[in-house]
Design a protein around this motif. Sequence first.
Motif, PDB file in Angstrom:
ATOM      1  N   PRO A 262      -3.229   6.081  -9.272  1.00  0.00           N
ATOM      2  CA  PRO A 262      -3.424   4.632  -9.319  1.00  0.00           C
ATOM      3  C   PRO A 262      -3.745   4.091  -7.926  1.00  0.00           C
ATOM      4  CG  PRO A 262      -1.434   5.264 -10.479  1.00  0.00           C
ATOM      5  CD  PRO A 262      -1.932   6.476  -9.757  1.00  0.00           C
ATOM      6  N   THR A 263      -4.489   3.022  -7.920  1.00  0.00           N
ATOM      7  CA  THR A 263      -4.855   2.390  -6.655  1.00  0.00           C
ATOM      8  C   THR A 263      -4.637   0.888  -6.746  1.00  0.00           C
ATOM      9  OG1 THR A 263      -7.149   2.096  -7.332  1.00  0.00           O
ATOM     10  CG2 THR A 263      -6.624   4.125  -6.158  1.00  0.00           C
ATOM     11  N   THR A 264      -4.568   0.274  -5.600  1.00  0.00           N
ATOM     12  CA  THR A 264      -4.544  -1.172  -5.506  1.00  0.00           C
ATOM     13  C   THR A 264      -5.278  -1.550  -4.230  1.00  0.00           C
ATOM     14  OG1 THR A 264      -3.166  -3.157  -5.671  1.00  0.00           O
ATOM     15  CG2 THR A 264      -2.304  -1.354  -4.323  1.00  0.00           C
ATOM     16  N   SER A 265      -5.796  -2.751  -4.199  1.00  0.00           N
ATOM     17  CA  SER A 265      -6.534  -3.176  -3.010  1.00  0.00           C
ATOM     18  C   SER A 265      -6.299  -4.657  -2.760  1.00  0.00           C
ATOM     19  CB  SER A 265      -8.029  -2.899  -3.188  1.00  0.00           C
ATOM     20  OG  SER A 265      -8.524  -3.607  -4.295  1.00  0.00           O
ATOM     21  N   GLY A 266      -6.836  -5.127  -1.652  1.00  0.00           N
ATOM     22  CA  GLY A 266      -6.722  -6.541  -1.303  1.00  0.00           C
ATOM     23  C   GLY A 266      -5.311  -6.945  -0.915  1.00  0.00           C
ATOM     24  N   SER A 267      -4.905  -8.133  -1.365  1.00  0.00           N
ATOM     25  CA  SER A 267      -3.625  -8.697  -0.936  1.00  0.00           C
ATOM     26  C   SER A 267      -2.431  -7.865  -1.385  1.00  0.00           C
ATOM     27  CB  SER A 267      -3.485 -10.135  -1.425  1.00  0.00           C
ATOM     28  OG  SER A 267      -3.462 -10.174  -2.838  1.00  0.00           O
ATOM     29  N   VAL A 268      -2.503  -7.245  -2.567  1.00  0.00           N
ATOM     30  CA  VAL A 268      -1.384  -6.415  -3.041  1.00  0.00           C
ATOM     31  C   VAL A 268      -1.257  -5.168  -2.173  1.00  0.00           C
ATOM     32  CG1 VAL A 268      -0.475  -5.082  -4.983  1.00  0.00           C
ATOM     33  CG2 VAL A 268      -1.527  -7.316  -5.382  1.00  0.00           C
ATOM     34  N   ALA A 269      -2.377  -4.553  -1.812  1.00  0.00           N
ATOM     35  CA  ALA A 269      -2.335  -3.378  -0.936  1.00  0.00           C
ATOM     36  C   ALA A 269      -1.786  -3.749   0.443  1.00  0.00           C
ATOM     37  CB  ALA A 269      -3.721  -2.762  -0.807  1.00  0.00           C
ATOM     38  N   LEU A 270      -2.210  -4.896   0.957  1.00  0.00           N
ATOM     39  CA  LEU A 270      -1.692  -5.344   2.255  1.00  0.00           C
ATOM     40  C   LEU A 270      -0.186  -5.580   2.170  1.00  0.00           C
ATOM     41  CD1 LEU A 270      -2.008  -6.206   5.178  1.00  0.00           C
ATOM     42  CD2 LEU A 270      -2.661  -8.477   4.356  1.00  0.00           C
ATOM     43  N   ALA A 271       0.269  -6.178   1.075  1.00  0.00           N
ATOM     44  CA  ALA A 271       1.705  -6.418   0.905  1.00  0.00           C
ATOM     45  C   ALA A 271       2.468  -5.102   0.822  1.00  0.00           C
ATOM     46  CB  ALA A 271       1.952  -7.262  -0.340  1.00  0.00           C
ATOM     47  N   LEU A 272       1.927  -4.134   0.088  1.00  0.00           N
ATOM     48  CA  LEU A 272       2.594  -2.834  -0.035  1.00  0.00           C
ATOM     49  C   LEU A 272       2.695  -2.152   1.329  1.00  0.00           C
ATOM     50  CD1 LEU A 272       3.901  -0.990  -2.105  1.00  0.00           C
ATOM     51  CD2 LEU A 272       1.643  -0.068  -2.638  1.00  0.00           C
ATOM     52  N   ALA A 273       1.614  -2.160   2.078  1.00  0.00           N
ATOM     53  CA  ALA A 273       1.648  -1.599   3.437  1.00  0.00           C
ATOM     54  C   ALA A 273       2.613  -2.395   4.312  1.00  0.00           C
ATOM     55  CB  ALA A 273       0.249  -1.605   4.049  1.00  0.00           C
ATOM     56  N   GLY A 274       2.623  -3.712   4.134  1.00  0.00           N
ATOM     57  CA  GLY A 274       3.464  -4.578   4.959  1.00  0.00           C
ATOM     58  C   GLY A 274       4.954  -4.376   4.764  1.00  0.00           C
ATOM     59  N   VAL A 275       5.389  -4.061   3.533  1.00  0.00           N
ATOM     60  CA  VAL A 275       6.827  -3.861   3.316  1.00  0.00           C
ATOM     61  C   VAL A 275       7.275  -2.440   3.630  1.00  0.00           C
ATOM     62  CG1 VAL A 275       7.048  -5.748   1.636  1.00  0.00           C
ATOM     63  CG2 VAL A 275       6.597  -3.421   0.813  1.00  0.00           C
ATOM     64  N   VAL A 276       6.354  -1.485   3.653  1.00  0.00           N
ATOM     65  CA  VAL A 276       6.706  -0.091   3.949  1.00  0.00           C
ATOM     66  C   VAL A 276       6.596   0.221   5.444  1.00  0.00           C
ATOM     67  CG1 VAL A 276       6.021   2.326   3.558  1.00  0.00           C
ATOM     68  CG2 VAL A 276       6.126   0.727   1.631  1.00  0.00           C
ATOM     69  N   ALA A 277       5.610  -0.345   6.106  1.00  0.00           N
ATOM     70  CA  ALA A 277       5.326  -0.024   7.515  1.00  0.00           C
ATOM     71  C   ALA A 277       6.520  -0.158   8.470  1.00  0.00           C
ATOM     72  CB  ALA A 277       4.159  -0.862   8.023  1.00  0.00           C
TER      73      ALA A 277
END
Length: 159
Positions: free
Chosen positions: A25-40
């Motif tokens: 599965p993939t996601t992009s845009g704002s959801v992908a940024l949010a996912l990277a933002g909470v994990v980073a």
Amino acid sequence: MRLGRLTILACSLWLAASAAAAAPPTTSGSVALALAGVVAPYSPLPATEKAAVAAFFNGDSNVPATRKITVTADKVVCRASNVDITSRSCELTFGGKTHTVKGSAAYAIFATVALAGVPADGAAGTIYEALSKLSCTLDPAVIKDKAGGGADCSFEPGN
């Protein structure tokens, strides 16, 4: 001859569906940024890249980063109790190291994983959100364009 064409068409559609089902599965845009933002913040990224991801996640696209940033995690497993409604936690695994996050930060991760389309699972009073093989790529040049692109993630639901 017509039956042969239908058979070929059916086989082609089946192969395409199988390939789509096999792709993570993939996601992009704002959801992908949010996912990277909470994990980073918990990842082994260099401090400058963590700062750039945090800036993007906080709405600042004017950061000095020029190279693509990749946020990865081996596993993200979040739990929330539907009995003890104050209990929530996430375990984020990077290589052999696991970070445990609790409280509001865990809830943010839990909710973001759900927003990314990972189906919830549950057992005995606990709701789980889990994914593995997370890989998010942020492209600062594209993000700065403010056209909706520049963040893409792939993952496998479950752990």
